[in-house]
Design a protein around this motif. Structure first.
Motif, PDB file in Angstrom:
ATOM      1  N   VAL A 136      -6.524  11.197   8.432  1.00 42.75           N
ATOM      2  CA  VAL A 136      -5.924  11.003   7.154  1.00 42.75           C
ATOM      3  C   VAL A 136      -5.326   9.418   7.304  1.00 42.75           C
ATOM      4  O   VAL A 136      -4.642   9.272   8.290  1.00 42.75           O
ATOM      5  CB  VAL A 136      -5.033  11.770   6.758  1.00 42.75           C
ATOM      6  N   TYR A 137      -5.331   8.542   6.178  1.00 42.60           N
ATOM      7  CA  TYR A 137      -4.985   7.202   6.354  1.00 42.60           C
ATOM      8  C   TYR A 137      -3.915   6.912   5.461  1.00 42.60           C
ATOM      9  O   TYR A 137      -3.987   7.658   4.246  1.00 42.60           O
ATOM     10  CB  TYR A 137      -5.966   5.960   6.350  1.00 42.60           C
ATOM     11  N   LEU A 138      -2.904   6.158   5.704  1.00 49.20           N
ATOM     12  CA  LEU A 138      -2.020   5.490   4.641  1.00 49.20           C
ATOM     13  C   LEU A 138      -1.938   3.989   4.763  1.00 49.20           C
ATOM     14  O   LEU A 138      -1.431   3.484   5.736  1.00 49.20           O
ATOM     15  CB  LEU A 138      -0.616   6.072   4.518  1.00 49.20           C
ATOM     16  N   GLN A 139      -2.694   3.337   3.708  1.00 48.27           N
ATOM     17  CA  GLN A 139      -2.784   2.050   3.602  1.00 48.27           C
ATOM     18  C   GLN A 139      -1.487   1.418   3.068  1.00 48.27           C
ATOM     19  O   GLN A 139      -1.278   1.927   1.598  1.00 48.27           O
ATOM     20  CB  GLN A 139      -3.786   1.504   3.132  1.00 48.27           C
ATOM     21  N   MET A 140      -0.459   0.897   3.456  1.00 47.41           N
ATOM     22  CA  MET A 140       0.752   0.316   2.770  1.00 47.41           C
ATOM     23  C   MET A 140       0.771  -1.037   2.728  1.00 47.41           C
ATOM     24  O   MET A 140       0.897  -1.943   3.944  1.00 47.41           O
ATOM     25  CB  MET A 140       2.171   0.816   3.792  1.00 47.41           C
ATOM     26  N   ASN A 141       0.941  -1.593   1.588  1.00 48.19           N
ATOM     27  CA  ASN A 141       0.903  -3.260   1.353  1.00 48.19           C
ATOM     28  C   ASN A 141       2.036  -3.426   0.504  1.00 48.19           C
ATOM     29  O   ASN A 141       2.867  -2.484   0.133  1.00 48.19           O
ATOM     30  CB  ASN A 141      -0.355  -3.515   0.348  1.00 48.19           C
ATOM     31  N   SER A 142       2.496  -4.665   0.513  1.00 51.24           N
ATOM     32  CA  SER A 142       3.602  -5.224  -0.241  1.00 51.24           C
ATOM     33  C   SER A 142       4.885  -4.346   0.270  1.00 51.24           C
ATOM     34  O   SER A 142       5.554  -3.984  -0.482  1.00 51.24           O
ATOM     35  CB  SER A 142       3.396  -5.008  -1.728  1.00 51.24           C
ATOM     36  N   LEU A 143       5.368  -4.230   1.705  1.00 50.87           N
ATOM     37  CA  LEU A 143       6.159  -3.271   2.163  1.00 50.87           C
ATOM     38  C   LEU A 143       7.452  -3.933   1.829  1.00 50.87           C
ATOM     39  O   LEU A 143       7.517  -5.084   1.966  1.00 50.87           O
ATOM     40  CB  LEU A 143       5.829  -3.184   3.566  1.00 50.87           C
ATOM     41  N   LYS A 144       8.445  -2.906   1.625  1.00 42.45           N
ATOM     42  CA  LYS A 144       9.807  -3.328   1.058  1.00 42.45           C
ATOM     43  C   LYS A 144      10.682  -2.786   2.191  1.00 42.45           C
ATOM     44  O   LYS A 144      10.470  -1.808   2.837  1.00 42.45           O
ATOM     45  CB  LYS A 144      10.087  -2.998  -0.162  1.00 42.45           C
ATOM     46  N   SER A 152      -8.726  18.040  -0.814  1.00 42.11           N
ATOM     47  CA  SER A 152     -10.058  18.121  -0.194  1.00 42.11           C
ATOM     48  C   SER A 152     -11.121  17.461  -1.070  1.00 42.11           C
ATOM     49  O   SER A 152     -12.131  17.072  -0.599  1.00 42.11           O
ATOM     50  CB  SER A 152     -10.350  19.685   0.111  1.00 42.11           C
ATOM     51  N   SER A 153     -10.649  17.411  -2.415  1.00 43.19           N
ATOM     52  CA  SER A 153     -11.905  16.711  -3.412  1.00 43.19           C
ATOM     53  C   SER A 153     -11.675  15.181  -3.884  1.00 43.19           C
ATOM     54  O   SER A 153     -12.495  14.712  -4.235  1.00 43.19           O
ATOM     55  CB  SER A 153     -11.937  17.483  -4.680  1.00 43.19           C
ATOM     56  N   GLY A 154     -10.558  14.907  -2.770  1.00 45.48           N
ATOM     57  CA  GLY A 154     -10.468  13.473  -2.810  1.00 45.48           C
ATOM     58  C   GLY A 154      -9.478  13.078  -3.890  1.00 45.48           C
ATOM     59  O   GLY A 154      -9.151  11.885  -4.080  1.00 45.48           O
ATOM     60  N   GLY A 155      -8.767  13.984  -4.517  1.00 43.21           N
ATOM     61  CA  GLY A 155      -7.753  13.599  -5.530  1.00 43.21           C
ATOM     62  C   GLY A 155      -6.514  13.212  -4.835  1.00 43.21           C
ATOM     63  O   GLY A 155      -6.251  13.624  -3.981  1.00 43.21           O
ATOM     64  N   THR A 156      -5.678  12.240  -5.524  1.00 46.13           N
ATOM     65  CA  THR A 156      -4.520  11.797  -4.824  1.00 46.13           C
ATOM     66  C   THR A 156      -3.378  11.498  -5.645  1.00 46.13           C
ATOM     67  O   THR A 156      -3.582  11.630  -7.154  1.00 46.13           O
ATOM     68  CB  THR A 156      -4.729  10.156  -4.581  1.00 46.13           C
ATOM     69  N   ASN A 157      -2.089  11.541  -5.130  1.00 43.29           N
ATOM     70  CA  ASN A 157      -0.920  11.557  -6.060  1.00 43.29           C
ATOM     71  C   ASN A 157      -0.076  11.053  -5.197  1.00 43.29           C
ATOM     72  O   ASN A 157       0.030  11.079  -3.952  1.00 43.29           O
ATOM     73  CB  ASN A 157      -0.448  12.758  -6.475  1.00 43.29           C
ATOM     74  N   TYR A 158       0.943  10.063  -5.843  1.00 44.36           N
ATOM     75  CA  TYR A 158       1.829   9.174  -4.965  1.00 44.36           C
ATOM     76  C   TYR A 158       3.339   9.097  -5.661  1.00 44.36           C
ATOM     77  O   TYR A 158       3.410   9.543  -7.188  1.00 44.36           O
ATOM     78  CB  TYR A 158       1.459   7.757  -5.023  1.00 44.36           C
ATOM     79  N   ARG A 159       4.406   9.135  -4.829  1.00 46.27           N
ATOM     80  CA  ARG A 159       5.440   9.087  -5.496  1.00 46.27           C
ATOM     81  C   ARG A 159       5.817   7.634  -6.451  1.00 46.27           C
ATOM     82  O   ARG A 159       4.883   6.693  -5.873  1.00 46.27           O
ATOM     83  CB  ARG A 159       6.770   9.301  -4.466  1.00 46.27           C
ATOM     84  N   ASP A 160       6.620   7.583  -7.435  1.00 43.93           N
ATOM     85  CA  ASP A 160       6.620   6.516  -8.163  1.00 43.93           C
ATOM     86  C   ASP A 160       6.854   5.119  -7.382  1.00 43.93           C
ATOM     87  O   ASP A 160       6.253   4.068  -7.721  1.00 43.93           O
ATOM     88  CB  ASP A 160       7.574   6.704  -9.324  1.00 43.93           C
ATOM     89  N   SER A 161       7.659   4.986  -6.320  1.00 47.94           N
ATOM     90  CA  SER A 161       8.087   4.063  -5.839  1.00 47.94           C
ATOM     91  C   SER A 161       7.186   3.305  -4.987  1.00 47.94           C
ATOM     92  O   SER A 161       7.372   2.136  -4.606  1.00 47.94           O
ATOM     93  CB  SER A 161       9.308   4.175  -5.104  1.00 47.94           C
ATOM     94  N   VAL A 162       5.969   3.994  -4.694  1.00 51.37           N
ATOM     95  CA  VAL A 162       4.880   3.498  -3.820  1.00 51.37           C
ATOM     96  C   VAL A 162       3.593   3.340  -4.773  1.00 51.37           C
ATOM     97  O   VAL A 162       2.668   2.670  -4.219  1.00 51.37           O
ATOM     98  CB  VAL A 162       4.682   4.354  -2.716  1.00 51.37           C
ATOM     99  N   LYS A 163       3.527   3.796  -6.035  1.00 53.56           N
ATOM    100  CA  LYS A 163       2.245   3.607  -6.785  1.00 53.56           C
ATOM    101  C   LYS A 163       2.003   2.336  -6.940  1.00 53.56           C
ATOM    102  O   LYS A 163       2.864   1.246  -7.210  1.00 53.56           O
ATOM    103  CB  LYS A 163       2.554   3.975  -8.101  1.00 53.56           C
ATOM    104  N   GLY A 164       0.794   1.735  -6.574  1.00 50.16           N
ATOM    105  CA  GLY A 164       0.260   0.487  -6.643  1.00 50.16           C
ATOM    106  C   GLY A 164       0.405  -0.465  -5.116  1.00 50.16           C
ATOM    107  O   GLY A 164      -0.025  -1.573  -5.089  1.00 50.16           O
ATOM    108  N   ARG A 165       1.049   0.203  -4.537  1.00 44.86           N
ATOM    109  CA  ARG A 165       1.196  -0.575  -3.091  1.00 44.86           C
ATOM    110  C   ARG A 165       0.713   0.436  -1.996  1.00 44.86           C
ATOM    111  O   ARG A 165      -0.040  -0.283  -1.020  1.00 44.86           O
ATOM    112  CB  ARG A 165       2.558  -0.695  -2.923  1.00 44.86           C
TER     113      ARG A 165
END
Length: 114
Positions: free
Chosen positions: A78-86, A53-66
């Motif tokens: 809530v959104y999930l922007q997914m780039n460089s998809l594999k 709720s405060s805007g903090g985020t966390n990601y699984r390693d395989s999607v970090k940076g993408r």
């Protein structure tokens, strides 16, 4: 009670992008944690990204940076922007709200293939 409806999935080529949306039936401002999970065929559901709720985020390693998760409390979305998809990102993606023991959406299919 809250209902979650995901949208934005589809077929995309490797290297492409998609933006998933999760629309809630009520205000999400007071919901501490919203998240995206995914489940590939014959695999267990796995956590992809979390936003607090405060805007903090966390990601699984395989999607970090993408992938980028975000929330718009004014739009109850809530959104999930997914780039460089594999190809390994292919799965059904589920929205999750940490509300009344946990609430799930129905899922949206993402297929990454040439």
């Amino acid at each position: 009670q809250v209902q979650l409806v995901e949208s934005g999935g589809g077929l995309v080529q490797p290297g492409g992008s998609l933006r998933l949306s999760c629309a809630a039936s009520r205000s999400i401002a007071s919901i501490g944690v919203m998240a995206w999970y995914r489940q590939a065929p014959e695999k267990q559901r796995e956590l992809v990204a979390v936003v607090t709720s405060s805007g903090g985020t966390n990601y699984r390693d395989s999607v970090k940076g993408r992938f980028t998760i975000s929330r718009d409390n004014a739009k109850n979305t809530v959104y999930l922007q997914m780039n460089s998809l594999k190809p390994e990102d292919t799965a059904v993606y589920y929205c999750y709200a940490d509300y009344i023991g946990g609430t799930w959406g129905q899922g949206t299919q993402v297929t990454v293939s040439s």
